[in-house]
Design an enzyme around this catalytic site. Structure first.
Site, PDB file in Angstrom:
ATOM      1  CE  LYS A 102      -4.440   1.022   0.161  1.00 49.56           C
ATOM      2  NZ  LYS A 102      -5.574   0.233  -0.322  1.00 49.56           N
TER       3      LYS A 102
HETATM    4  P1  NAD Z   1     -12.889   8.463  -2.535  1.00 51.68           P
HETATM    5  O1  NAD Z   1     -11.867   9.466  -2.221  1.00 51.68           O
HETATM    6  O2  NAD Z   1     -13.358   8.298  -3.935  1.00 51.68           O
HETATM    7  O3  NAD Z   1     -14.194   8.684  -1.655  1.00 51.68           O
HETATM    8  C1  NAD Z   1     -14.198   8.882  -0.275  1.00 51.68           C
HETATM    9  C2  NAD Z   1     -15.471   9.625   0.066  1.00 51.68           C
HETATM   10  O4  NAD Z   1     -15.592   9.721   1.484  1.00 51.68           O
HETATM   11  C3  NAD Z   1     -15.492  11.066  -0.472  1.00 51.68           C
HETATM   12  O5  NAD Z   1     -16.725  11.331  -1.080  1.00 51.68           O
HETATM   13  C4  NAD Z   1     -15.256  11.904   0.775  1.00 51.68           C
HETATM   14  O6  NAD Z   1     -15.843  13.198   0.686  1.00 51.68           O
HETATM   15  C5  NAD Z   1     -15.917  11.052   1.839  1.00 51.68           C
HETATM   16  N1  NAD Z   1     -15.410  11.326   3.173  1.00 51.68           N
HETATM   17  C6  NAD Z   1     -14.165  11.656   3.555  1.00 51.68           C
HETATM   18  N2  NAD Z   1     -14.111  11.865   4.877  1.00 51.68           N
HETATM   19  C7  NAD Z   1     -15.355  11.644   5.336  1.00 51.68           C
HETATM   20  C8  NAD Z   1     -15.940  11.693   6.620  1.00 51.68           C
HETATM   21  N3  NAD Z   1     -15.233  12.013   7.693  1.00 51.68           N
HETATM   22  N4  NAD Z   1     -17.249  11.386   6.745  1.00 51.68           N
HETATM   23  C9  NAD Z   1     -17.989  11.061   5.663  1.00 51.68           C
HETATM   24  N5  NAD Z   1     -17.495  11.016   4.417  1.00 51.68           N
HETATM   25  C10 NAD Z   1     -16.185  11.290   4.261  1.00 51.68           C
HETATM   26  O7  NAD Z   1     -12.319   7.088  -1.951  1.00 51.68           O
HETATM   27  P2  NAD Z   1     -12.702   5.613  -2.372  1.00 51.68           P
HETATM   28  O8  NAD Z   1     -11.763   5.178  -3.428  1.00 51.68           O
HETATM   29  O9  NAD Z   1     -14.164   5.513  -2.567  1.00 51.68           O
HETATM   30  O10 NAD Z   1     -12.271   4.820  -1.056  1.00 51.68           O
HETATM   31  C11 NAD Z   1     -13.103   4.764   0.086  1.00 51.68           C
HETATM   32  C12 NAD Z   1     -12.666   3.593   0.959  1.00 51.68           C
HETATM   33  O11 NAD Z   1     -12.710   2.398   0.183  1.00 51.68           O
HETATM   34  C13 NAD Z   1     -11.246   3.682   1.505  1.00 51.68           C
HETATM   35  O12 NAD Z   1     -11.213   3.071   2.776  1.00 51.68           O
HETATM   36  C14 NAD Z   1     -10.455   2.849   0.539  1.00 51.68           C
HETATM   37  O13 NAD Z   1      -9.277   2.313   1.112  1.00 51.68           O
HETATM   38  C15 NAD Z   1     -11.443   1.757   0.237  1.00 51.68           C
HETATM   39  N6  NAD Z   1     -11.204   1.053  -1.033  1.00 51.68           N
HETATM   40  C16 NAD Z   1     -11.201   1.699  -2.222  1.00 51.68           C
HETATM   41  C17 NAD Z   1     -10.982   0.987  -3.386  1.00 51.68           C
HETATM   42  C18 NAD Z   1     -11.052   1.621  -4.754  1.00 51.68           C
HETATM   43  O14 NAD Z   1     -11.043   0.880  -5.735  1.00 51.68           O
HETATM   44  N7  NAD Z   1     -11.159   2.919  -4.877  1.00 51.68           N
HETATM   45  C19 NAD Z   1     -10.728  -0.388  -3.331  1.00 51.68           C
HETATM   46  C20 NAD Z   1     -10.740  -1.023  -2.102  1.00 51.68           C
HETATM   47  C21 NAD Z   1     -10.980  -0.289  -0.959  1.00 51.68           C
END
Ligand code: NAD
Length: 476
Positions: free
Chosen positions: A107
């Site tokens: 990561k």
């Molecule tokens: P992203 O940046 O696209 O979205 C995150 C969202 O959460 C945003 O809309 C942001 O405004 C919101 N956010 C941030 N802080 C917040 C808070 N305190 N309260 C409420 N909302 C809040 O990120 P993502 O890619 O969707 O990733 C989200 C989670 O999923 C992370 O934990 C990431 O590790 C996990 N994840 C993502 C992927 C991927 O393919 N993108 C894959 C596996 C896991």
């Protein structure tokens, strides 16, 4: 204030790991070898921006190299730190093993608030970070393959791929150095939606077996289930959209940075997402009640809670008040080890992160294979498949003509049957298969072993077993 100390994210992952290995019979030393993070590289670099040199700190952690390349996203957030990156790298190891993606776990993260910079500035910072990592083979098609995570997406992955290609001009596999790229830069159809799609497939599989839904006190399928989602980013948006558009779930709450929206008769996910993109927040969205204290909505009545933003949001201070009988961890680490304990005792069913959000790495795996094979999935077979299906349809039509008009084939059937699978369909099929099989392997352990109370322990047991087998095969 509770007197119990909340473990850090990495301690949480280790505690959950320990709970599982206590039920296993691993040879001495192997348990420690699997748990520890092999290496974490910290880089500090300067970029000249707005007339001054700004110094950034970034990390790339390699948890386990039992399979190579290692794989894991790159996160852009001010909260990024070594502990977090190492915890996420460990989760990647277990996640890849569980869904049989042939990678070790890694990561990366950069301490930056991407919203503070314009596109051109972000490109310079991203390219410089990529340069620092690629120089040390921490970005490399056969050694370390990043992907998007919080704060990063297709655009950043395209910059990283291009940076690597500029540094390795004769590497024919350069595009496989990173996944989550846009389609026109070596990406694969269906990657952007993959993690949210995986959450949907995971829930569908959960509801396929009534024994599982009964454990959560739920019945029936996804239709009509009330869902609260935290984080309307890549993962949360797609999960909420697919569940409401395709499975009839009702999105009753959406929690974002600036509070939460609640509407018991259902929120229009696309409309909220467009509002968020346009206004940078959800506060004034018209068709719902806004609550300034968004976190409190995690404790509202619903059938399914989907934390899809960040880690540690369900912790020892609020776990006892969380009412959802089913939590699916779309984010990584949203439930701390302390909260996990409280929820388990309450009978809350948790579909764990290492499985629930594995859709992203699964489709990343397909993208990596596509890049190495230099050909789009389905390109060779699609028309041949269509021609063979046409033969069958022609024969069937001859028979039905002889039998009478009531036996003629419907246009809908012909349309669906005659169309050969394109890349997107193949990706969805591969993802669905992966999510089903991985869930079934957890389910078997969950139901068959009396000493396994929860899906998380089951997931760890399945994945650690696979990692251990791989180390054993290597002679370690
Ligand atoms: P992203 O940046 O696209 O979205 C995150 C969202 O959460 C945003 O809309 C942001 O405004 C919101 N956010 C941030 N802080 C917040 C808070 N305190 N309260 C409420 N909302 C809040 O990120 P993502 O890619 O969707 O990733 C989200 C989670 O999923 C992370 O934990 C990431 O590790 C996990 N994840 C993502 C992927 C991927 O393919 N993108 C894959 C596996 C896991």
């Amino acid at each position: 204030m509770s007197a119990i100390k909340e473990p850090s994210f990495r301690e949480s992952v280790d505690l959950m790991f320990n709970r599982a290995v206590a039920l296993m019979d691993l040879p001495p030393g192997l348990e420690e070898k699997i748990r520890v993070c092999n290496a974490t590289y910290t880089v500090r670099f300067g970029v000249r921006l707005r007339g001054e040199i700004k110094t950034f700190t970034g990390y790339r952690s390699v948890h386990s190299e039992h399979m190579e390349p290692v794989k894991g996203g790159i996160r852009f957030a001010t909260s990024v730190n070594q502990d977090e990156v190492e915890a996420l790298a460990a989760l990647m190891t277990y996640k890849c093993a569980l869904v049989e993606a042939p990678f070790g776990g890694s990561k990366g993260g950069l301490c930056i608030d991407p919203r503070e910079y314009d596109e051109h500035e972000l490109e310079r910072v991203t390219r410089r970070f990529a340069y620092e990592l690629a120089k040390r083979d921490l970005i490399h098609p056969s050694q370390n393959v990043p992907a998007p995570d919080m704060g990063t997406g297709e655009r950043e992955m395209a910059w990283i791929a291009d940076q690597y290609a500029r540094m390795n001009t004769t590497d024919i596999n350069a595009r496989a150095c990173v996944t989550g790229k846009p389609l026109n830069a070596g990406g694969i159809s269906g990657r952007v939606e993959a993690t949210g799609r995986g959450v949907q497939y995971a829930l569908r599989e959960f509801f396929r077996d009534p024994r599982d839904s009964e454990k959560a006190g739920l019945s029936g399928g996804l239709d009509g289930k009330r869902v609260i989602v935290q984080g309307l980013g890549n993962v949360g948006y797609h999960a909420a959209k697919f569940l409401s558009d395709e499975d009839g779930a009702i999105i009753v709450g959406i929690i974002e940075r600036d509070g939460a929206l609640v509407n018991p008769s259902g929120l229009d996910v696309d409309a909220v997402q467009q509002w968020l993109a346009k206004h940078g927040g959800i506060a004034d969205y018209p068709d719902a009640t806004h609550h300034a204290e968004g976190g409190a909505i995690l404790e509202e009545e619903c059938d399914i809670l989907i934390p899809a933003a960040l880690e540690g949001v369900i912790n020892i201070s609020n776990a006892a008040r969380v009412k959802a009988p089913l939590i699916i961890e779309a984010a990584n680490g949203p439930v701390t080890a302390g909260a996990d304990e409280i929820l388990r005792k309450k009978g809350t069913v948790i579909i764990p992160d290492m499985y629930a959000n594995a859709g992203g790495v699964t489709v990343s795996y397909f993208e990596w294979v596509k890049n190495l094979s230099h050909i789009r999935f389905g390109r060779m077979q699609r028309r041949q498949e269509e021609a063979r299906h046409q033969l069958v349809v022609d024969e069937l039509e001859k028979i039905s003509e002889a039998m009478g008009p009531q036996y003629s084939l419907t246009d809908r059937f012909k349309q669906k049957y005659l169309r050969g699978a394109d890349e997107l369909e193949l990706v969805r099929s591969g993802l669905d298969d992966t999510m089903r099989i991985a869930y079934q392997s957890m389910r078997d352990v969950w139901h068959d072993r009396a000493d396994v109370e929860d899906l998380r322990t089951a997931a760890y047991l399945v994945s650690i077993d696979k990692v251990a087998a791989s180390y054993r095969a290597k002679g370690l």
